[in-house]
Design a protein around this motif. Structure first.
Motif, mmCIF file in Angstrom:
data_model
loop_
_atom_site.group_PDB
_atom_site.id
_atom_site.type_symbol
_atom_site.label_atom_id
_atom_site.label_comp_id
_atom_site.label_asym_id
_atom_site.label_seq_id
_atom_site.Cartn_x
_atom_site.Cartn_y
_atom_site.Cartn_z
ATOM 1 N N SER A 202 0.757 -1.409 -0.261
ATOM 2 C CA SER A 202 -0.065 -0.092 0.029
ATOM 3 C C SER A 202 0.460 1.405 -0.066
ATOM 4 O O SER A 202 0.200 2.052 -0.263
ATOM 5 C CB SER A 202 -0.961 0.483 0.979
ATOM 6 O OG SER A 202 0.037 0.129 2.340
ATOM 7 N N LEU A 203 2.395 0.989 0.649
ATOM 8 C CA LEU A 203 2.622 1.923 0.703
ATOM 9 C C LEU A 203 2.978 2.918 -0.935
ATOM 10 O O LEU A 203 3.260 4.190 -1.579
ATOM 11 C CB LEU A 203 4.714 2.359 0.543
ATOM 12 C CG LEU A 203 4.554 1.808 2.573
ATOM 13 C CD1 LEU A 203 5.829 0.934 3.230
ATOM 14 C CD2 LEU A 203 4.197 2.935 3.087
ATOM 15 N N LYS A 245 4.502 9.448 2.297
ATOM 16 C CA LYS A 245 5.360 10.342 2.167
ATOM 17 C C LYS A 245 6.666 9.758 3.779
ATOM 18 O O LYS A 245 6.136 9.004 4.855
ATOM 19 C CB LYS A 245 4.982 11.955 2.404
ATOM 20 C CG LYS A 245 3.493 11.805 1.377
ATOM 21 C CD LYS A 245 5.191 12.314 0.162
ATOM 22 C CE LYS A 245 3.870 13.074 -1.543
ATOM 23 N NZ LYS A 245 2.579 12.645 -0.988
ATOM 24 N N ASN A 246 7.794 10.805 3.276
ATOM 25 C CA ASN A 246 8.544 11.268 4.542
ATOM 26 C C ASN A 246 8.981 8.834 4.494
ATOM 27 O O ASN A 246 8.775 8.586 6.316
ATOM 28 C CB ASN A 246 7.943 11.533 5.925
ATOM 29 C CG ASN A 246 7.703 12.448 5.777
ATOM 30 O OD1 ASN A 246 8.667 13.235 5.286
ATOM 31 N ND2 ASN A 246 6.735 13.031 5.694
ATOM 32 N N THR A 247 9.200 7.902 4.161
ATOM 33 C CA THR A 247 9.362 6.560 4.478
ATOM 34 C C THR A 247 10.088 6.281 3.085
ATOM 35 O O THR A 247 9.895 6.488 1.518
ATOM 36 C CB THR A 247 8.032 6.024 3.991
ATOM 37 O OG1 THR A 247 6.857 6.174 5.088
ATOM 38 C CG2 THR A 247 8.761 4.636 4.278
ATOM 39 N N ASP A 248 11.498 5.530 3.021
ATOM 40 C CA ASP A 248 11.535 4.898 1.912
ATOM 41 C C ASP A 248 11.259 4.021 1.346
ATOM 42 O O ASP A 248 11.157 2.630 2.076
ATOM 43 C CB ASP A 248 13.549 4.836 2.554
ATOM 44 C CG ASP A 248 14.557 5.727 2.664
ATOM 45 O OD1 ASP A 248 14.446 6.418 2.341
ATOM 46 O OD2 ASP A 248 14.896 5.562 4.315
ATOM 47 N N THR A 276 15.001 3.316 -5.373
ATOM 48 C CA THR A 276 14.169 4.018 -4.315
ATOM 49 C C THR A 276 13.242 5.660 -4.502
ATOM 50 O O THR A 276 14.189 6.097 -5.220
ATOM 51 C CB THR A 276 15.089 4.348 -2.654
ATOM 52 O OG1 THR A 276 16.148 4.373 -3.412
ATOM 53 C CG2 THR A 276 15.367 2.619 -2.837
ATOM 54 N N MET A 277 12.694 5.513 -3.246
ATOM 55 C CA MET A 277 12.189 6.847 -3.227
ATOM 56 C C MET A 277 12.356 7.429 -1.918
ATOM 57 O O MET A 277 11.397 6.665 -1.387
ATOM 58 C CB MET A 277 10.906 6.947 -3.648
ATOM 59 C CG MET A 277 11.209 7.318 -5.427
ATOM 60 S SD MET A 277 10.002 7.325 -6.653
ATOM 61 C CE MET A 277 8.264 6.347 -5.756
ATOM 62 N N ASN A 278 11.669 8.843 -1.760
ATOM 63 C CA ASN A 278 11.643 8.805 -0.438
ATOM 64 C C ASN A 278 11.194 10.523 -0.839
ATOM 65 O O ASN A 278 12.148 11.556 -1.130
ATOM 66 C CB ASN A 278 13.093 9.800 0.767
ATOM 67 C CG ASN A 278 12.374 10.108 2.314
ATOM 68 O OD1 ASN A 278 11.710 10.345 2.183
ATOM 69 N ND2 ASN A 278 13.478 8.858 2.474
#
Length: 280
Positions: A202-203, A245-248, A276-278
């Motif tokens: 779900s992220l 948001k605010n999550t690797d 990866t996205m942050n």
């Protein structure tokens, strides 16, 4: 016992070795000896040069500059993404322009070749769903199918020059590596999927694909840079609109189809790409 020689005697012997006026020798050889040895090396290196030139000529005479001679062991295509960043890690704050400007500028530069005006002027409209096979000699210039930038819609950079980075909804563009003569999918389009590599699915949220989530067959085969001069690789733009948001977040995008390998243990770019996205 033999007496030790002085430095003056050593110097005198060395001087005589360089030039012996009595025997008229240079470095221990007379003129005839030097002529013979120079002639020998001249003939030797002339022979080696001729052999090397003959081997190169034979090699160039048996290979084609347009099509690779041996393609039986060519691996299926790998994939790459744009914008290209070191470590394939996208970290930015949508409210701070300086954190994502490099990404949007990279995409703008990459997509210049796909501008609608250039594609219409240089390339032709092709029939979707079938290979664009072109007959003729290997050296004849081949036509290329249009892939207009506007097909990428929300990820084209036309209406939104920031490619969604200013809104925290970034666009990542996926392309396959070119392989001469490769007919993608063996008659079936190669599809694209993106998901979380490991963790809560779900992220990543909903993902949009433009123009579609597959590579159309009409852009294959590729005939090589020398003859397919205006060829532009087909693209699939991936729009991440609901990323947490605010999550690797580690994302893996794969291509699927006939003759495609996307689970190779040591090559992480063969049929897939991980990044990866942050987003803050």
């Amino acid at each position: 016992m033999e007496q030790r020689r002085t430095w003056a005697e050593w110097a005198q012997d060395f001087k005589q070795y360089i030039w012996n006026p009595e025997k008229k020798e240079v470095l221990g050889r007379n003129g005839k000896s030097w002529c013979l040895i120079l002639l020998f090396y001249l003939l030797l290196y002339a022979f080696l040069t001729g052999m090397f030139a003959l081997c190169i000529y034979g090699l160039l005479a048996t290979i084609s500059p347009y099509v690779p001679t041996y393609r039986e062991r060519v691996f299926p295509p790998g994939v790459t993404i744009r914008p290209h960043v070191s470590g394939l890690s996208y970290s930015f704050n949508s409210l701070e322009k300086n954190t994502w400007t490099a990404y949007s500028e990279s995409l703008q530069k990459f997509l210049e070749a796909y501008d609608d005006e250039k594609q219409i002027a240089n390339n032709v409209v092709c029939t979707p769903g079938q290979y664009f096979i072109q007959e003729g000699e290997e050296h004849e210039e081949k036509k290329a199918c249009q892939f207009r930038r506007s097909l990428l819609q929300n990820c084209s950079g036309i209406e939104d020059p920031t490619f969604g980075f200013s809104q925290g909804k970034p666009c990542i563009i996926l392309k396959m590596n070119r392989i001469v003569g490769f007919k993608a999918g063996s008659g079936t389009p190669i599809t694209v999927t993106c998901d979380i590599l490991k963790g809560n699915h779900s992220l990543i949220g909903e993902v949009g694909f433009y123009p579609v989530n597959y590579f159309d067959l009409m852009y294959f085969p590729f005939y090589g840079k020398l003859t397919h001069v205006n060829y532009t690789s087909p693209l699939v733009a991936i729009h991440f609109t609901e990323v947490a948001k605010n999550t690797d977040i580690t994302v893996q995008c794969k291509i699927h189809g006939q003759d495609i390998i996307n689970d190779h243990k040591t090559d992480r770019f063969l049929g897939r790409v991980v990044f990866t996205m942050n987003i803050r």
